[in-house]
Design a protein around this motif. Structure first.
Motif, short mmCIF file in Angstrom:
data_model
loop_
_atom_site.label_atom_id
_atom_site.label_comp_id
_atom_site.label_asym_id
_atom_site.label_seq_id
_atom_site.Cartn_x
_atom_site.Cartn_y
_atom_site.Cartn_z
N UNK A 319 0.81 -1.20 0.00
CA UNK A 319 0.00 0.00 0.00
C UNK A 319 0.85 1.25 0.00
N UNK A 320 1.93 1.24 0.79
CA UNK A 320 2.83 2.39 0.83
C UNK A 320 3.49 2.61 -0.53
N UNK A 321 3.91 1.50 -1.16
CA UNK A 321 4.56 1.60 -2.48
C UNK A 321 3.58 2.10 -3.53
N UNK A 322 2.38 1.54 -3.53
CA UNK A 322 1.37 1.92 -4.51
C UNK A 322 1.01 3.40 -4.37
N UNK A 323 0.87 3.86 -3.12
CA UNK A 323 0.50 5.26 -2.88
C UNK A 323 1.61 6.20 -3.35
N UNK A 324 2.87 5.84 -3.03
CA UNK A 324 3.99 6.71 -3.40
C UNK A 324 4.15 6.80 -4.92
N UNK A 325 4.07 5.65 -5.60
CA UNK A 325 4.28 5.62 -7.05
C UNK A 325 3.12 6.30 -7.78
N UNK A 356 8.07 14.60 -1.52
CA UNK A 356 7.79 13.68 -0.42
C UNK A 356 7.55 12.26 -0.94
N UNK A 357 6.85 12.17 -2.07
CA UNK A 357 6.58 10.84 -2.64
C UNK A 357 7.85 10.21 -3.22
N UNK A 358 8.72 11.02 -3.80
CA UNK A 358 9.99 10.49 -4.30
C UNK A 358 10.86 10.00 -3.14
N UNK A 359 10.82 10.71 -2.01
CA UNK A 359 11.55 10.27 -0.83
C UNK A 359 10.97 8.95 -0.31
N UNK A 360 9.63 8.84 -0.35
CA UNK A 360 8.97 7.60 0.07
C UNK A 360 9.36 6.44 -0.84
N UNK A 361 9.50 6.72 -2.14
CA UNK A 361 9.91 5.69 -3.10
C UNK A 361 11.32 5.21 -2.79
N UNK A 362 12.21 6.15 -2.45
CA UNK A 362 13.60 5.78 -2.15
C UNK A 362 13.70 4.92 -0.88
N UNK A 363 12.72 5.05 0.01
CA UNK A 363 12.74 4.27 1.26
C UNK A 363 12.04 2.91 1.13
N UNK A 364 11.50 2.62 -0.06
CA UNK A 364 10.79 1.36 -0.27
C UNK A 364 11.75 0.19 -0.35
N UNK A 365 11.20 -0.99 -0.20
CA UNK A 365 11.99 -2.21 -0.39
C UNK A 365 12.48 -2.27 -1.84
N UNK A 366 13.63 -2.92 -2.08
CA UNK A 366 14.22 -2.95 -3.44
C UNK A 366 13.25 -3.38 -4.53
N UNK A 367 12.40 -4.39 -4.25
CA UNK A 367 11.50 -4.89 -5.31
C UNK A 367 10.49 -3.83 -5.73
N UNK A 368 10.09 -2.97 -4.76
CA UNK A 368 9.14 -1.91 -5.10
C UNK A 368 9.84 -0.75 -5.81
N UNK A 369 11.07 -0.43 -5.40
CA UNK A 369 11.82 0.62 -6.10
C UNK A 369 12.07 0.23 -7.55
N UNK A 370 12.19 -1.08 -7.79
CA UNK A 370 12.44 -1.55 -9.15
C UNK A 370 11.24 -1.28 -10.05
N UNK A 371 10.03 -1.24 -9.45
CA UNK A 371 8.84 -0.92 -10.24
C UNK A 371 9.03 0.42 -10.95
N UNK A 372 9.57 1.40 -10.22
CA UNK A 372 9.75 2.74 -10.78
C UNK A 372 10.84 2.72 -11.84
#
Length: 395
Positions: A319-325, A356-372
């Motif tokens: 949910x955190x990843x989906x919201x940030x992206x 703020x959302x880009x910062x949240x993306x950078x704090x995501x787990x690697x698999x979620x950052x890879x989505x971006x």
């Protein structure tokens, strides 16, 4: 519950007065509501709904009071789900932030009209045909199943059949002219995208009514309670949109929770239909002895499912990843679109949210950052937003 014509009249006048107040004091002058404004007025409208429900509880008794609150909570949850589609439609049509309030208020008014028509139609069908409960129950079970399917592409939500026909048949401009529905372009009168947005939202409102009205009739058959619970769930929806704008994408499990609630009410309706059965090919037209689900059990189940759904969504890494992206994509698109808003403070707010959302993306787990990283188009959009911001700062 016996309700006099006077109470009906006063209730309708009160609801219309709230809508008129909303238009003349908040929506008529285009502006972007602050978080404080949205929070205060959301609280006021929810407070009004609760006070009205307490009135039903005091003057109508525990049964009608419980039915009102069960119906109100269910319809409110469904209306939040509707906000997802409204957000997609307005993003797709690039509705300027200042004019989104007017679009939302139109959606609320049209939705109230559509639901009122379906309420009285549903009541007439229930009074005439006992088997209609089977039909309503089946609708809810099918709707619950559809909610569990993968979501359609966002473009498909906005580019529906009605809009495609309108674009093909009617002359339409590519640009907004404030909040006007019709403008003059090259000496000819043409429709603006604002009218198409309202057509899209009006069309989806009718579809929403087909789901929500059977749901509340599964909790109560009292027309007054059905009408007021539905109306008060819609009032304040505009303010709620701006209040939870950033949280909408976070509620990744809301569709599952709503599917469970609609499925539960669907089963409740079918059990009630069996109890009232007069269909000849079911038990020879005789009533079927079944256990019926009480309003108290329904209210407890609905509240429990919603609490679990919201908590699970807020704690979910997905949910955190989906919201940030999703938020980064939406805010980057809004920032580079010069038609989105002329308000510099709103542009600053959008860019701050994007950071703020880009910062949240950078704090995501690697698999979620890879989505971006895998979305080349999104990465290019983010870079363009930063380039435009840097250029505006150096001017």
């Amino acid at each position: 519950m016996q309700v006099s014509p006077l109470i009906w009249t006063l209730t309708i006048v009160f609801i219309l007065a709230l809508l008129a107040f909303d238009f003349f004091f908040h929506v008529r002058k285009a502006h972007v509501p602050t978080l404080k404004e949205a929070a205060i007025w959301s609280s006021i409208y929810i407070g009004i709904a609760i006070v009205f429900g307490l009135g039903v509880l005091i003057f109508g008794g525990m049964g009608p009071g419980s039915e009102y609150f069960a119906g109100y909570i269910t319809e409110k949850a469904l209306s939040v789900d509707n906000l997802f589609v409204f957000l997609i439609i307005m993003s797709s049509f690039r509705v300027p932030r200042e004019d989104q309030q007017k679009v939302l208020l139109f959606g609320i008014v049209f939705s109230l009209i559509a639901r009122t028509a379906f309420i009285f139609l549903g009541a007439a069908l229930i009074n005439s045909f006992a088997w209609i409960f089977y039909f309503f129950g089946l609708i809810l079970l099918l709707t619950a199943g559809n909610m569990l399917k993968p979501k359609k592409d966002e473009k498909d939500e906005a580019d529906n059949l009605i809009i495609r026909l309108a674009r093909k048949v009617l002359p339409t401009s590519e640009h907004y002219d404030g909040d006007k529905l019709i403008t003059v372009e090259n000496g000819k009168r043409v429709l603006t995208p604002m009218l198409l947005v309202m057509v899209a939202i009006g069309g989806t409102d009718i579809l929403f009514a087909l789901d929500s009205i059977p749901a509340i009739f599964g909790l109560t058959q009292d027309v007054f309670i059905v009408f007021t619970a539905t109306a008060f769930s819609l009032l304040g929806l505009r303010q709620l949109f701006f209040l939870i704008d950033g949280l909408l994408d976070r509620l990744v499990y809301l569709s599952y929770g709503l599917a469970a609630i609609l499925g539960f009410i669907g089963v409740k309706l079918i059990l009630h239909a069996l109890h009232e059965n007069n269909v000849p090919f079911i038990n020879n037209g005789e009533h079927v002895p079944v256990v019926e689900i009480s309003t108290g059990v329904s209210l407890t189940f609905i509240l429990g499912v919603l609490v679990v759904t919201v908590v699970a969504s807020m704690l979910s890494p997905k949910g955190k990843a989906h919201a940030a992206i999703s938020g980064a994509r939406r805010h980057a698109t809004a920032y580079v679109d010069l038609e989105y808003t002329a308000d510099q403070s709103e542009r600053n707010r959008v860019f701050t949210r994007l950071l703020a959302e880009e910062e949240a993306i950078r704090s995501l787990q690697p698999k979620y950052r890879q989505w971006v990283r895998d979305e080349v188009e999104l990465m290019a959009l983010l870079k363009r937003a930063h380039d435009e911001h840097d250029a505006s700062v150096t001017k």
